[in-house]
Structures are given as structure tokens and as C-alpha cells.
Design a protein around this motif. Sequence first.
Motif, PDB file in Angstrom:
ATOM      1  N   ILE A 172      25.022  28.398 -38.952  1.00 51.10           N
ATOM      2  CA  ILE A 172      26.386  28.471 -38.424  1.00 51.10           C
ATOM      3  C   ILE A 172      26.508  29.780 -37.654  1.00 51.10           C
ATOM      4  O   ILE A 172      26.425  30.866 -38.230  1.00 51.10           O
ATOM      5  CB  ILE A 172      27.416  28.413 -39.568  1.00 51.10           C
ATOM      6  N   ILE A 197      25.531  24.642 -36.012  1.00 50.54           N
ATOM      7  CA  ILE A 197      26.978  24.516 -35.792  1.00 50.54           C
ATOM      8  C   ILE A 197      27.475  25.768 -35.087  1.00 50.54           C
ATOM      9  O   ILE A 197      27.198  26.895 -35.535  1.00 50.54           O
ATOM     10  CB  ILE A 197      27.733  24.341 -37.129  1.00 50.54           C
ATOM     11  N   GLN A 213      32.564  20.942 -34.529  1.00 51.40           N
ATOM     12  CA  GLN A 213      31.432  20.724 -35.421  1.00 51.40           C
ATOM     13  C   GLN A 213      31.752  21.155 -36.846  1.00 51.40           C
ATOM     14  O   GLN A 213      31.289  20.546 -37.810  1.00 51.40           O
ATOM     15  CB  GLN A 213      30.206  21.488 -34.890  1.00 51.40           C
TER      16      GLN A 213
END
Length: 371
Positions: free
Chosen positions: A223, A242, A247
Motif C-alpha cells: 500500500i 494499492i 482500490q
Amino acid sequence: MFSSQAGGAGEEDKSAKFTGWAAVPGGNGVLQKWSYHPRPLAAEEVEIEISHCGVCGSDIHFSTEGWGPITRPAIPGHEIVGIVVKRGEDASHQIGDRVGVGCLVSCCRGTSVCDWCRKGEDQFCQNKTVTFSSPYKDGRGGISEGGFADRIRVYSDYAFKIPKEISSPEAASFFCAGITTYTPLKRYKAGPNTRLGVIGIGGLGHIALQWAAAMGCREIVAISGRDNKKDEAFRLGATKFINDKEQIKEAARSLDLCLCTNASHNNNWEEYLSMMAPLSQLVLLALPETPITFVGSHLVSQDVAIVGSHLGSKGDIDEMLEFAAKHGIRPWIEKRSFEDCNEAMKDVHAGKPRYRIVLEMNPSSSSTSTS
């Protein structure tokens, strides 16, 4: 008090002088060359000639006084690698051993041992001394100085032998970034049933992805706010990437365990918590300088826990080094000269490295990378 290998005590030891790069009061994070006289070498201590020291975000928070005012010159640095050049008669290492030193240099000594040291969790010791700008509590006085220097003296149980498979510059980052990410994955039993998230793909996050892959995590989600790290995240072991709000929405309730390695004040804790599955843990590894705020219902409705993770024990560090050697896990580093420490600090603060800067005492070249 000393063996013949220790180099002797007396006037030579009293006149010893170590030189490094220190943060100073009101210095705005700019390090200055500074020398100090170390404490006399104790029977259980070793003196290490430093060859490498990693640059960590903690060094910057401290040097810029983000964690509070500095009252005296203090040498940062806690990802230290070097060679033992002196030893006390009871030290566990020999002259010539290649060792690393992390965030702690002492815990309970003698007969008065705290419960945490008895449990093998010395990182929580009530009498610990961190590697720099920390008073010793062993009855001998003095304040610790860190690894942005030519030498350091530490208790030998806090100097860890480095497996031969790991080079000295690569080893440095394991002593903070490595152990900080390894410990929570071990504690929360990351493995084939774990859907893991890593927030922040930087100095800590890029090592966390590698640990997770070696542990066989079922899904490894990187992330990041930077789309240009996507390809590298997959190379490091991620199975999913992400980097936008849509998302994040799609990933609702999908993570069993998540490591937050990002100390940015822009962190959106509501979004992070929305990704956590029932009975999951969001583990804070970085230390933001601003308060963390979120709505409590995110925790209560899903039985989600926000927890912290503080370093690792001496046993964890030994285990981590062996695991890294066995599985070929290495930090991606850029080497710089110790003389360029201020420029290195600026670059780390700006988030430029891919992914860790390691200072080198006698560099073969001014700037090289390993990945």
C-alpha cells in the motif's frame, strides 16, 4: 580486568577519543563533527571499529528535535556494523569478530534482573540503554553515543555476529529496519493463512515484503502513495499493489495483519482501518510526530486491534539474521561516505532512497547501490 587481547587499561584507555557526527541543540538536523572520551571498557564490553552505519528515520526525528529538544551534542546512528578491536576479559566476542549493533546497548546487569529480561523480552527492560543519547543505568555513569562515528563500545551481548552470507553494508539495515519488521510478523504468526498488508514501501516496508514472501503469506498487499514503486513492490514479493482511494474501498475487510511503516502526518487512519478484517491487527511501526485520530467504531464493529511493535529481543535478532541468510533476504541499499552524512540525512528525509542509505567509513566509491 582485561585480557591481553583487550589492549590494556590505564592511561591509554583514559585518553581514548572517538570521533563522529553529532546532532546539536538548535542545529536543525545538521550534524557536526564532534569527539568524545568513551567510558572505560568494562569486562563484558567490546570496542568496535565501525565500518558501516545505516541512516534511519529515527535519526532524523531525533536530530531535527521532532521528538523533543536536544540538550547536548549527541551522535545518532543505530544500524551499526564493524569489527571487534578490543575486548574485556569476560566479553563473548573475540578480536576480529564482525558484529552488528542495533537500537539497544545495555539492559539489566548483575543480580537485579527485571521480569522482562527474565522472559527474554529485553527490549522492554526497565533499565535498558538505547544506542544514543541515553543514560547508562549500570552504575558506571555516562551517556551512550551512536554509530555515526569511527568507534563504539557496547556490552558484548548487544553485539551480534553476522552470518558470512550477508555483507557488511547489507547487514547494517537489519539492526533496525530488519528487526522492526521481522518481530511483528513472528509475533502474530504470519504465514500461509495470512493476508498481509504493508503500508509504506520504503526503508522498512521493502524489507517487510521480503519477510512476508519468505514466510509464505497467502496474500501480500503493498500500500503506497507512489505509483512508481509498483514494479519494485512486486519484485520484493508483493502479490497486489494499492495506491488510490478506489482500490482501498475495494480492499475493505481483506487484511488479517497490516504493518504501518509510514510516519507521515498525512496518513488516513480511517481508510487503513476500513481494510482490516474481523479479528485483525494493524501494527504501528513508525512513530508519527502528530497525534493519531480515528473513529472508534472501526475497532469495535470488527474486533480490530491497533497495536504497536517495539524492536525485538536479542534472541529475535539472532533468529532474524539466520532467517535472512537462509532465505536470501537483503535490503536494497545505497552506500555513501560518512563524510556525506548530512546529504544522506536530507535524502532520507525527502524519501529519495531506494530503499536504504548506509554510511561507509572507507568507501570504494562515492555512491553505489545494491538491490
